[in-house]
Design an enzyme around this catalytic site. Structure first.
Site, PDB file in Angstrom:
ATOM      1  CG  ASP A 257     -44.671   5.634 -45.850  1.00 45.65           C
ATOM      2  OD1 ASP A 257     -44.126   5.734 -44.750  1.00 45.65           O
ATOM      3  OD2 ASP A 257     -45.595   4.811 -46.088  1.00 45.65           O
TER       4      ASP A 257
HETATM    5  C1  GLC Z   1     -47.566   3.087 -43.919  1.00 44.38           C
HETATM    6  C2  GLC Z   1     -46.206   3.135 -43.241  1.00 44.38           C
HETATM    7  C3  GLC Z   1     -45.145   2.342 -43.940  1.00 44.38           C
HETATM    8  C4  GLC Z   1     -45.775   1.144 -44.625  1.00 44.38           C
HETATM    9  C5  GLC Z   1     -46.670   1.655 -45.731  1.00 44.38           C
HETATM   10  C6  GLC Z   1     -47.407   0.518 -46.444  1.00 44.38           C
HETATM   11  O1  GLC Z   1     -48.135   4.355 -43.877  1.00 44.38           O
HETATM   12  O2  GLC Z   1     -45.667   4.420 -42.974  1.00 44.38           O
HETATM   13  O3  GLC Z   1     -44.178   1.968 -42.949  1.00 44.38           O
HETATM   14  O4  GLC Z   1     -44.762   0.304 -45.170  1.00 44.38           O
HETATM   15  O5  GLC Z   1     -47.607   2.606 -45.253  1.00 44.38           O
HETATM   16  O6  GLC Z   1     -48.289  -0.092 -45.577  1.00 44.38           O
END
Ligand code: GLC
Length: 711
Positions: A257
């Site tokens: 993440d």
């Molecule tokens: C965010 C979210 C995740 C998302 C990623 C990219 O923090 O936790 O669900 O896909 O970053 O945007």
């Protein structure tokens, strides 16, 4: 030697690590940190993938840098959060879960994939599969609700919808099952907080949706931000390498993440970027999203002997393999060139309207105030969500645009051209100013009915948006009370990303509908239901709490030694509120009236490997055609471990004309009666099982038969 072997043999260590490095572009912000220029990093092979970059021209521009200007010409992987639509925005996932319709869940994912790939995107960070039983957590809006069986159905449908039959096709979008795992169980519903669940709950509730996603062929999985019992998921080798890759056989790509690799230092399990990079890589995380730890830390980790080149090569190979399966080597410009925008737009908007009206849940309905009579000539449309088209898109709207969204006001006006609709917001969504209430009240003077649009702003749910108070934000309650005090018929529309605890409102309103955030066609979907053009079919995918003190609240409870019993002091209850939810899992009213009868389980005893046919007659006791939703639950009465009082094993929908009857059947396998025994291995134990069928998990509405599983 194949293409990937040749590349691996040719790449420098910097180019290999570049394939493990995903950088955020500047078109959208979805996390903390700085955003820089990506062009040089792409040219030198230091960046292997981008997120938040879309548009055919914009994508082809960066793709050309990678393919035509870098030394080895490895194409970029472009990812984006296409959560519930790309340009055509569908209802938020929690609303879509109210459909209990895998076929439509797959269709909206397919439609989103068509639009996102037209914009050059090759991977989405979806479906979000976090089972959530605590609406304080803002991300409940992004997921499938409280039930693991529903989440597993959603996982399969969305993965198939996004990816289509051939991952290399121009309109195929690689899926990323997220967030692995148990993120929905954050302590106190507080975003990013630690998670402590039992191994049993982990394996019975939070892992199955990911099993389903892997079985459906998901291309990628994203570990959650959280630490699970002290082990941050981004470095959780037992679950990532052990359960996901070895036990389940997942061979796809693990994408961290946003900045999560670096955040291993905040978790306190890594002293520096080098240790953070080593921990994540050894746990099986292939791509480092935006933290730059792999670029900064892996060369030093190699030198310190914390990782091996072989471990790096394994991850690089998985990333190159995904790019190859996506057809990016064969034609890096395929996505964004297949066909022009606009093709099938009208069909997708109609789908958004269809799914939108099916997502609406009629929570309460007194005095048959709905549907609005066609001769209605004057409506007062009051509240801060009435004309709030941007809010209808919800918190993850990708390339959706507020100007394309139909507000409730616009939808009602289009549906009732003969009707005078006076509109006032009264108060802001979260503001403290009550100046507008009196004018709003005055506006209701000549109205035959008031439609009161209350709820949350889109930004009050979603990521980093937990709420400790689940009431109406701002001064909306004062507005509502002033409107109720008029003594006119009042229909309340609740636009929100979570259930809101409003016992006073359910008490006073003549009807309340959960309209969530229904996407681009919200206004038309709402109008279709209010006018009766569509008879509401939405059913709650969660238990709706009376008060925040009840959460986490869910139907799949174990009985305890003193089961909940109203009026029984020494039972699992509260002194001040009933232990039951405001509305049960599966609740949802219709303009029709359905009753269940003639419930049968045949045979009433079965051996392992046999089936029991469960059937029930549904009668439409009204003059209105409608659709009933039936839930099949089981309860193992005596087992080697305490079993939940209800476990969902199937859903059936049945459309019935006025006064018509129909029969719903399930083939219940004895496998459906198996469970994880004392040592967490799957077992099937002879004994008696209650089989329940009902229109929700409300015990008062369940029909029950008992069957015997014989040795
Ligand atoms: C965010 C979210 C995740 C998302 C990623 C990219 O923090 O936790 O669900 O896909 O970053 O945007």
């Amino acid at each position: 030697m194949g293409r990937i072997d040749t590349l691996l043999a040719t790449m420098t260590i910097e180019e290999k690590i570049g394939q493990l490095n995903m950088v955020a572009s500047t078109l959208a912000i979805t996390g903390p940190g700085q955003l820089g220029d990506v062009r040089e990093g792409i040219r030198t092979g230091r960046i292997g993938s981008l997120l938040n970059h879309w548009g055919a021209d914009e994508v082809h521009a960066v793709q050309r840098l990678a393919v035509e200007e870098s030394r080895l010409g490895v194409p970029l992987l472009l990812g984006l959060d296409v959560i519930h639509g790309h340009r055509t925005i569908f209802p938020v996932p929690l609303a879509e879960a109210c459909l209990f319709a895998p076929d439509l869940w797959e269709k909206t994912a397919r439609a989103a994939a068509e639009e996102a790939t037209q914009d050059g995107v090759a991977l989405t960070f979806a479906p979000m599969l976090d089972v959530a039983r605590d609406p304080r957590w803002g991300r409940i809006v992004e997921g499938p609700g409280e039930d693991s069986w529903v989440a597993s159905q959603m996982a399969s449908a969305k993965t198939l919808g996004f990816q289509g039959q051939d991952l290399a096709a121009a309109d195929s979008l690689a899926a990323t099952a997220k967030h692995f795992c148990a993120y929905g169980a954050v302590t106190a519903g507080r975003e990013y907080a630690s998670v402590d669940v039992s191994e049993r709950t982990l394996r019975e509730v939070y892992l199955p949706p990911f099993s389903a996603a892997v079985a459906a062929g998901t291309a990628a999985v994203m570990p959650a931000f959280i630490d699970l019992a002290g082990a941050p998921m981004t470095a959780n080798a037992p679950l990532l390498q052990g359960w996901l890759r070895r036990e389940l056989g997942f061979e796809g790509v693990l994408i961290s993440d946003y900045n999560a690799v670096a955040e291993l230092m905040n978790h306190g399990v890594a002293a520096d970027a080098v240790e953070a990079a080593a921990l994540a890589l050894k746990a099986g995380v292939d791509i480092d999203m935006t933290s730059d730890c792999y670029v900064r830390g892996l060369p030093e980790a190699l030198k310190r002997g914390l990782v091996t080149m072989a471990e790096i090569d394994v991850s690089v190979r998985r990333v190159l393999d995904l790019k190859d399966r996506l057809g990016l080597f064969d034609d890096p410009y395929r996505r964004g060139s297949a066909w022009p925008h606009g093709v099938r737009d009208a069909e997708r908007r109609e789908l958004a309207r269809e799914v939108g009206r099916r997502a609406i849940v009629l929570l309460t309905h007194r005095a048959a105030i709905l549907p609005l009579p066609p001769e209605t000539r004057r409506i007062a449309l009051i509240g801060p969500l009435a004309a709030a088209s941007r809010e209808m898109l919800g918190p993850w709207a990708s390339a959706g645009r507020a100007q394309d969204a139909v507000s409730i006001l616009e939808g009602l006006k289009a549906a009732l051209p003969q009707c005078r609709i006076d509109h006032a917001t009264g108060v802001d969504i979260g503001g403290q100013d009550t100046e507008g209430i009196s004018a709003a009240v005055d506006l209701c003077g000549g109205a035959e009915v008031v439609v009161l649009c209350l709820g949350e702003a889109a930004a009050m749910s979603g990521e980093a948006s937990s709420r400790a108070d689940l009431g109406l934000p701002g001064r909306q309650r004062e507005l509502a009370d002033a409107i109720f005090d008029l003594g006119k018929p009042v229909v309340v529309l609740l636009s929100s990303g979570r259930p809101l605890t409003l016992p006073w409102l359910f008490e006073r309103a003549d009807a309340v509908l959960a309209t969530w955030f229904l996407g681009g066609e919200a206004g038309h979907a709402v109008a279709d239901v209010l006018t009766g053009r569509f008879n509401p079919t939405g059913r709650l995918p969660l238990s709706w709490p009376r008060l925040v003190g009840q959460v986490p609240i869910f139907y799949r409870q174990r009985p305890t030694g003193r089961p909940t019993k109203a009026g029984e002091h020494y039972s699992s209850s509260y002194l001040d509120v009933p232990a039951t939810p405001q509305f049960a899992f599966g609740h949802g009213l219709s303009y029709s009236r359905f009753t269940l009868l003639d419930f049968k389980c045949d045979p009433s005893s079965a051996k392992a490997g046999e089936f029991v046919e469960v059937s029930v007659t549904v009668a439409n006791d009204s003059e209105v055609d409608g659709e009933a939703t039936l839930f099949l639950f089981v309860h193992d009465l005596v087992a080697s471990v305490a079993r939940p009082v209800l476990e969902l094993k199937g859903v059936r929908k049945i459309v019935l004309k006025a006064r018509e009857r129909g029969r719903a059947t399930w083939g219940l396998s004895t496998g459906d009666l198996s469970f994880l025994g004392p040592n967490l291995n799957r077992v099937l134990e002879p004994g008696r099982f209650e089989i329940h069928v009902g229109q929700s998990a409300d015990p008062a509405g369940l029909l029950t038969e008992v069957i015997e599983l014989t040795p």
